[in-house]
Motif scaffolding. Structure first.
Motif, PDB file in Angstrom:
ATOM      1  N   ARG A  99     -58.616   2.788 -13.048  1.00 28.33           N
ATOM      2  CA  ARG A  99     -57.646   3.665 -13.699  1.00 28.33           C
ATOM      3  C   ARG A  99     -58.263   5.059 -13.790  1.00 28.33           C
ATOM      4  NH1 ARG A  99     -55.966  -0.855 -18.096  1.00 28.33           N
ATOM      5  NH2 ARG A  99     -58.044  -0.343 -18.906  1.00 28.33           N
ATOM      6  N   LEU A 100     -57.660   5.988 -13.100  1.00 25.15           N
ATOM      7  CA  LEU A 100     -58.231   7.333 -13.003  1.00 25.15           C
ATOM      8  C   LEU A 100     -57.891   8.181 -14.223  1.00 25.15           C
ATOM      9  CD1 LEU A 100     -57.432   8.061  -9.249  1.00 25.15           C
ATOM     10  CD2 LEU A 100     -59.603   7.276 -10.228  1.00 25.15           C
ATOM     11  N   LYS A 101     -58.794   9.077 -14.565  1.00 28.03           N
ATOM     12  CA  LYS A 101     -58.563   9.994 -15.678  1.00 28.03           C
ATOM     13  C   LYS A 101     -57.257  10.765 -15.463  1.00 28.03           C
ATOM     14  CE  LYS A 101     -60.485  14.068 -17.981  1.00 28.03           C
ATOM     15  NZ  LYS A 101     -61.620  15.020 -18.070  1.00 28.03           N
ATOM     16  N   GLY A 102     -56.373  10.735 -16.489  1.00 24.86           N
ATOM     17  CA  GLY A 102     -55.133  11.496 -16.446  1.00 24.86           C
ATOM     18  C   GLY A 102     -54.039  10.910 -15.595  1.00 24.86           C
ATOM     19  N   GLU A 103     -54.211   9.671 -15.071  1.00 23.87           N
ATOM     20  CA  GLU A 103     -53.146   9.123 -14.227  1.00 23.87           C
ATOM     21  C   GLU A 103     -51.906   8.766 -15.039  1.00 23.87           C
ATOM     22  OE1 GLU A 103     -54.703   5.670 -12.240  1.00 23.87           O
ATOM     23  OE2 GLU A 103     -54.060   4.304 -13.824  1.00 23.87           O
ATOM     24  N   ASP A 104     -52.062   8.561 -16.336  1.00 22.66           N
ATOM     25  CA  ASP A 104     -50.928   8.286 -17.221  1.00 22.66           C
ATOM     26  C   ASP A 104     -50.415   9.594 -17.823  1.00 22.66           C
ATOM     27  OD1 ASP A 104     -49.069   7.237 -18.941  1.00 22.66           O
ATOM     28  OD2 ASP A 104     -50.490   6.141 -20.181  1.00 22.66           O
ATOM     29  N   ILE A 105     -51.289  10.294 -18.509  1.00 19.13           N
ATOM     30  CA  ILE A 105     -50.934  11.556 -19.174  1.00 19.13           C
ATOM     31  C   ILE A 105     -52.009  12.582 -18.861  1.00 19.13           C
ATOM     32  CG2 ILE A 105     -50.623  12.697 -21.409  1.00 19.13           C
ATOM     33  CD1 ILE A 105     -49.698   9.974 -22.507  1.00 19.13           C
ATOM     34  N   GLN A 106     -51.581  13.798 -18.528  1.00 22.09           N
ATOM     35  CA  GLN A 106     -52.524  14.884 -18.290  1.00 22.09           C
ATOM     36  C   GLN A 106     -52.425  15.902 -19.419  1.00 22.09           C
ATOM     37  OE1 GLN A 106     -51.960  16.549 -14.391  1.00 22.09           O
ATOM     38  NE2 GLN A 106     -52.682  14.717 -13.339  1.00 22.09           N
ATOM     39  N   ALA A 107     -53.566  16.340 -19.905  1.00 20.78           N
ATOM     40  CA  ALA A 107     -53.585  17.348 -20.970  1.00 20.78           C
ATOM     41  C   ALA A 107     -52.755  18.553 -20.555  1.00 20.78           C
ATOM     42  CB  ALA A 107     -55.022  17.765 -21.258  1.00 20.78           C
ATOM     43  N   GLY A 108     -51.900  19.023 -21.485  1.00 21.45           N
ATOM     44  CA  GLY A 108     -51.057  20.184 -21.217  1.00 21.45           C
ATOM     45  C   GLY A 108     -49.654  19.845 -20.781  1.00 21.45           C
ATOM     46  N   MET A 109     -49.407  18.587 -20.438  1.00 20.54           N
ATOM     47  CA  MET A 109     -48.064  18.226 -19.987  1.00 20.54           C
ATOM     48  C   MET A 109     -47.136  18.048 -21.190  1.00 20.54           C
ATOM     49  SD  MET A 109     -48.396  14.191 -18.813  1.00 20.54           S
ATOM     50  CE  MET A 109     -46.666  14.069 -18.333  1.00 20.54           C
TER      51      MET A 109
END
Length: 405
Positions: free
Chosen positions: A129-139
């Motif tokens: 599970r990659l960093k930010g694949e669900d939610i990315q900071a700033g979205m």
């Protein structure tokens, strides 16, 4: 002169503004309305992690037998690096070690003491599970005017958000009047009836997320009704019934006007419910519905619910319809737009068998209604119609026609 339903609804939306805001813990925010957007402060996941219990490996080691060097558990804070010709036991949620290219599930390997035989094929990044694949900071996570549900609370919790700014629940004030009516907890006298309208409005307003204030029963005098109105003016919306038709021996309309009532409309081209009146005193909206129970309840669904949705701050404040078909033929008189209660079973709509404006029983056995154009004389079985639910909410961000032609 009676105005159209469309004109009346537009005036409701013009006269009503969202309530003020308050800050509330997310645990108490279910079914409440956001008054500001929510922007992600943290990526999710916040680091690359394992989606499976298994082994951290490099893809070039496919088919090899490697030594297990260590174990990484979820929550471990150490920075670990892959070592050539070795693999690392890793648990679900644990941080991926440096140099890891894939996770091989435990069921896909052969274990012999500390020797691990890997499968012949390993896909790059599998089970990572990659960093930010669900939610990315700033979205953008949630828009202003969103009605919060349980899974929105999950989203807020994932960001470490403890409190949110919400629109205050609309306050709806009710009072009853009329010497011929008694509340359900009072004894009936000769030629008297129980007041069903006030309990109906209270229950529906609560279902729609309002705080309800009942100021009591006013005597049939101008002074008494004025006093009840004054006590209710701290509410966002006052709803009354009766005293609006021509010939009513009632002081309700006069009492409102003496207190600075600004009228939006006093008559709507709808059956039942023509004498429906709407306006405001200061910042408090006023909705006066017909006295007949079915007429009052149906017009509450149309105009009362619209006012409450607008007060709530919801972006989807406009009533919407569900398209279905008639379960059976239905005949009616044309000449005025009509509200027809009935039952929607998920596949078709059956109009109520009897539904006079003074009746109480029909809506207790209905879960929707349709608003039929004045030109319509009836429908054949399987005819396509639009219905508006009464036991759940159907609303939209865009205003559309509610009329069945």
């Amino acid at each position: 002169m009676a105005i159209s339903v469309e004109e009346a609804l537009n005036l409701v939306y013009t006269f009503v503004s969202p309530t003020q805001t308050e800050i509330v813990p997310i645990e108490n925010a279910v079914h409440r309305i956001l008054s500001e957007p929510i922007i992600a402060q943290h990526s999710l996941p916040s680091f690359d992690n394992s989606a499976m219990d298994g082994y951290a490996v490099r893809t070039e080691d496919a088919g090899k037998t490697l030594k297990q060097s260590c174990v990484i558990f979820a929550g471990d804070g150490n920075e670990i690096r892959m070592i050539e010709d070795q693999c690392i036991r890793i648990m679900t949620g644990a941080k991926i070690p440096q140099g890891c290219e894939a996770i091989v599930p435990i069921e896909d390997v052969v274990v012999s003491d500390d020797q691990i035989t890997l499968p012949a094929t390993i896909k790059p990044s599998q089970h990572i599970r990659l960093k930010g694949e669900d939610i990315q900071a700033g979205m953008s996570l949630l828009e202003k005017g969103t009605t919060l549900h349980a899974h929105h609370i999950s989203l807020l919790a994932s960001q470490g958000i403890t409190h949110v700014k919400l629109y205050r629940r609309p306050r709806v004030a009710l009072f009853s009047s009329g010497n011929e009516l008694k509340m359900h907890y009072e004894p009936l006298g000769s030629n008297q009836l129980y007041n069903t309208n006030t309990p109906t409005f209270a229950a529906r307003a609560q279902e729609l997320g309002c705080d309800v204030i009942f100021t009591g029963t006013a005597e049939d005098t101008l002074t008494s009704i004025q006093e009840h109105i004054r006590r209710a003016l701290n509410a966002d919306l006052i709803i009354t019934s009766g005293g609006v038709s021509v010939g009513d021996a009632d002081f309700t309309k006069e009492a409102f006007h003496t207190l600075g009532f600004e009228g939006a409309f006093e008559s709507v081209d709808i059956k039942p419910g023509k004498p429906t009146t709407f306006g405001r005193i200061g910042n408090t909206a006023i909705l006066n519905l017909p006295g007949n129970p079915l007429a009052a309840a149906l017009c509450f669904e149309l105009f009362g619910q619209s006012a409450i949705l607008a007060l709530s701050g919801r972006t989807d404040k406009y009533l919407s319809t569900l398209t279905t078909k008639m379960a059976e033929p239905f005949k009616m008189k044309k000449g005025r737009r009509s509200l027809i209660p009935g039952w929607f079973d998920g596949a078709s709509f059956t109009p109520s068998e009897k539904f006079g404006p003074g009746m109480v029983l029909p809506l207790s056995r209905a879960n929707a209604y349709m608003m039929v154009d004045a030109s319509v004389e009836g429908f054949e079985k399987d005819a396509i119609v639009k219905i508006i639910p009464t036991r759940w909410s159907m609303s939209s961000e865009k205003q559309s026609s509610l009329i069945t032609l």
